[in-house]
Design a protein around this motif. Structure first.
Motif, mmCIF file in Angstrom:
data_model
loop_
_atom_site.group_PDB
_atom_site.id
_atom_site.type_symbol
_atom_site.label_atom_id
_atom_site.label_comp_id
_atom_site.label_asym_id
_atom_site.label_seq_id
_atom_site.Cartn_x
_atom_site.Cartn_y
_atom_site.Cartn_z
ATOM 1 N N ILE A 85 3.579 -5.264 -41.350
ATOM 2 C CA ILE A 85 2.553 -4.833 -42.301
ATOM 3 C C ILE A 85 2.947 -3.504 -42.945
ATOM 4 N N LYS A 86 3.428 -2.564 -42.146
ATOM 5 C CA LYS A 86 3.892 -1.274 -42.684
ATOM 6 C C LYS A 86 5.055 -1.485 -43.647
ATOM 7 N N LEU A 87 5.974 -2.369 -43.284
ATOM 8 C CA LEU A 87 7.119 -2.655 -44.151
ATOM 9 C C LEU A 87 6.641 -3.209 -45.488
ATOM 10 N N GLY A 88 5.672 -4.128 -45.456
ATOM 11 C CA GLY A 88 5.146 -4.684 -46.699
ATOM 12 C C GLY A 88 4.565 -3.614 -47.602
ATOM 13 N N SER A 89 3.838 -2.688 -47.017
ATOM 14 C CA SER A 89 3.252 -1.587 -47.794
ATOM 15 C C SER A 89 4.332 -0.676 -48.368
ATOM 16 N N MET A 90 5.326 -0.375 -47.556
ATOM 17 C CA MET A 90 6.412 0.510 -48.018
ATOM 18 C C MET A 90 7.246 -0.162 -49.101
ATOM 19 N N PHE A 91 7.475 -1.471 -48.984
ATOM 20 C CA PHE A 91 8.236 -2.194 -49.998
ATOM 21 C C PHE A 91 7.470 -2.207 -51.317
ATOM 22 N N LEU A 92 6.166 -2.442 -51.246
ATOM 23 C CA LEU A 92 5.335 -2.407 -52.451
ATOM 24 C C LEU A 92 5.381 -1.029 -53.098
ATOM 25 N N ASP A 93 5.286 0.023 -52.305
ATOM 26 C CA ASP A 93 5.390 1.386 -52.838
ATOM 27 C C ASP A 93 6.740 1.601 -53.508
ATOM 28 N N TYR A 94 7.794 1.088 -52.883
ATOM 29 C CA TYR A 94 9.142 1.258 -53.427
ATOM 30 C C TYR A 94 9.275 0.582 -54.797
ATOM 31 N N VAL A 95 8.862 -0.680 -54.894
ATOM 32 C CA VAL A 95 9.035 -1.383 -56.167
ATOM 33 C C VAL A 95 8.054 -0.896 -57.226
ATOM 34 N N SER A 96 6.957 -0.266 -56.809
ATOM 35 C CA SER A 96 5.986 0.264 -57.768
ATOM 36 C C SER A 96 6.382 1.628 -58.319
ATOM 37 N N ASN A 97 7.331 2.286 -57.672
ATOM 38 C CA ASN A 97 7.770 3.618 -58.097
ATOM 39 C C ASN A 97 8.757 3.486 -59.260
ATOM 40 N N PRO A 98 8.398 3.970 -60.452
ATOM 41 C CA PRO A 98 9.288 3.831 -61.604
ATOM 42 C C PRO A 98 10.625 4.572 -61.439
ATOM 43 N N ASN A 99 10.693 5.535 -60.537
ATOM 44 C CA ASN A 99 11.952 6.260 -60.327
ATOM 45 C C ASN A 99 12.997 5.410 -59.602
ATOM 46 N N ASN A 100 12.563 4.388 -58.864
ATOM 47 C CA ASN A 100 13.504 3.561 -58.102
ATOM 48 C C ASN A 100 14.162 2.479 -58.947
ATOM 49 N N LYS A 101 13.479 2.021 -59.982
ATOM 50 C CA LYS A 101 13.994 0.994 -60.887
ATOM 51 C C LYS A 101 14.668 -0.161 -60.136
ATOM 52 N N PRO A 102 13.945 -0.820 -59.241
ATOM 53 C CA PRO A 102 14.557 -1.898 -58.471
ATOM 54 C C PRO A 102 14.627 -3.233 -59.204
ATOM 55 N N LEU A 103 14.084 -3.293 -60.436
ATOM 56 C CA LEU A 103 14.082 -4.532 -61.200
ATOM 57 C C LEU A 103 13.355 -5.658 -60.479
ATOM 58 N N VAL A 104 12.269 -5.299 -59.820
ATOM 59 C CA VAL A 104 11.432 -6.272 -59.133
ATOM 60 C C VAL A 104 10.017 -6.097 -59.648
ATOM 61 N N GLU A 105 9.402 -7.213 -59.985
ATOM 62 C CA GLU A 105 8.036 -7.198 -60.510
ATOM 63 C C GLU A 105 7.074 -7.694 -59.434
ATOM 64 N N LYS A 106 6.000 -6.984 -59.240
ATOM 65 C CA LYS A 106 4.934 -7.422 -58.329
ATOM 66 C C LYS A 106 4.106 -8.460 -59.060
ATOM 67 N N LEU A 107 3.920 -9.622 -58.453
ATOM 68 C CA LEU A 107 3.113 -10.668 -59.059
ATOM 69 C C LEU A 107 1.658 -10.505 -58.613
ATOM 70 N N GLU A 108 0.751 -10.888 -59.480
ATOM 71 C CA GLU A 108 -0.671 -10.713 -59.195
ATOM 72 C C GLU A 108 -1.164 -11.660 -58.111
ATOM 73 N N LYS A 109 -0.696 -12.888 -58.123
ATOM 74 C CA LYS A 109 -1.188 -13.883 -57.172
ATOM 75 C C LYS A 109 -0.420 -13.799 -55.856
ATOM 76 N N LYS A 110 -1.141 -13.554 -54.762
ATOM 77 C CA LYS A 110 -0.529 -13.500 -53.431
ATOM 78 C C LYS A 110 -0.452 -14.900 -52.838
ATOM 79 N N THR A 111 0.261 -15.026 -51.729
ATOM 80 C CA THR A 111 0.335 -16.305 -51.023
ATOM 81 C C THR A 111 -1.009 -16.575 -50.342
ATOM 82 N N PRO A 112 -1.246 -17.809 -49.890
ATOM 83 C CA PRO A 112 -2.482 -18.092 -49.148
ATOM 84 C C PRO A 112 -2.623 -17.240 -47.869
#
Length: 84
Positions: A48-75
């Motif tokens: 769970i912590k990893l998921g939060s940290m990964f989301l923070d990483y890809v949401s940070n414009p300084n990291n430019k990971p070229l990954v987009e967060k999708l709005e719809k989550k899995t079930p």
């Protein structure tokens, strides 16, 4: 080798490095960046912590990971991402 004592920061580094292997346009969840056996060794709280940290990483414009967060989550309420 990933064990139950592998730190969240080390797991985040592994996940970020695995992004290079994800093809452009591929939709994925963090769990899919790890081998099933390795993922099963990681305690639920750490996942769970990893998921939060990964989301923070890809949401940070300084990291430019070229990954987009999708709005719809899995079930299972797991965040989905798309490699650009």
């Amino acid at each position: 080798m990933i064990t139950a004592t592998t730190t969240v920061q080390d797991l985040l580094t592994i996940a970020i490095n695995k992004l290079d292997e994800v093809p452009s346009g591929e939709v994925f969840i963090v769990r899919e960046l790890f081998c099933g056996v390795d993922w099963n060794r990681v305690p639920m709280g750490t996942r769970i912590k990893l998921g939060s940290m990964f989301l923070d990483y890809v949401s940070n414009p300084n990291n430019k990971p070229l990954v987009e967060k999708l709005e719809k989550k899995t079930p299972q309420n797991q965040q989905r991402y798309k490699k650009q």
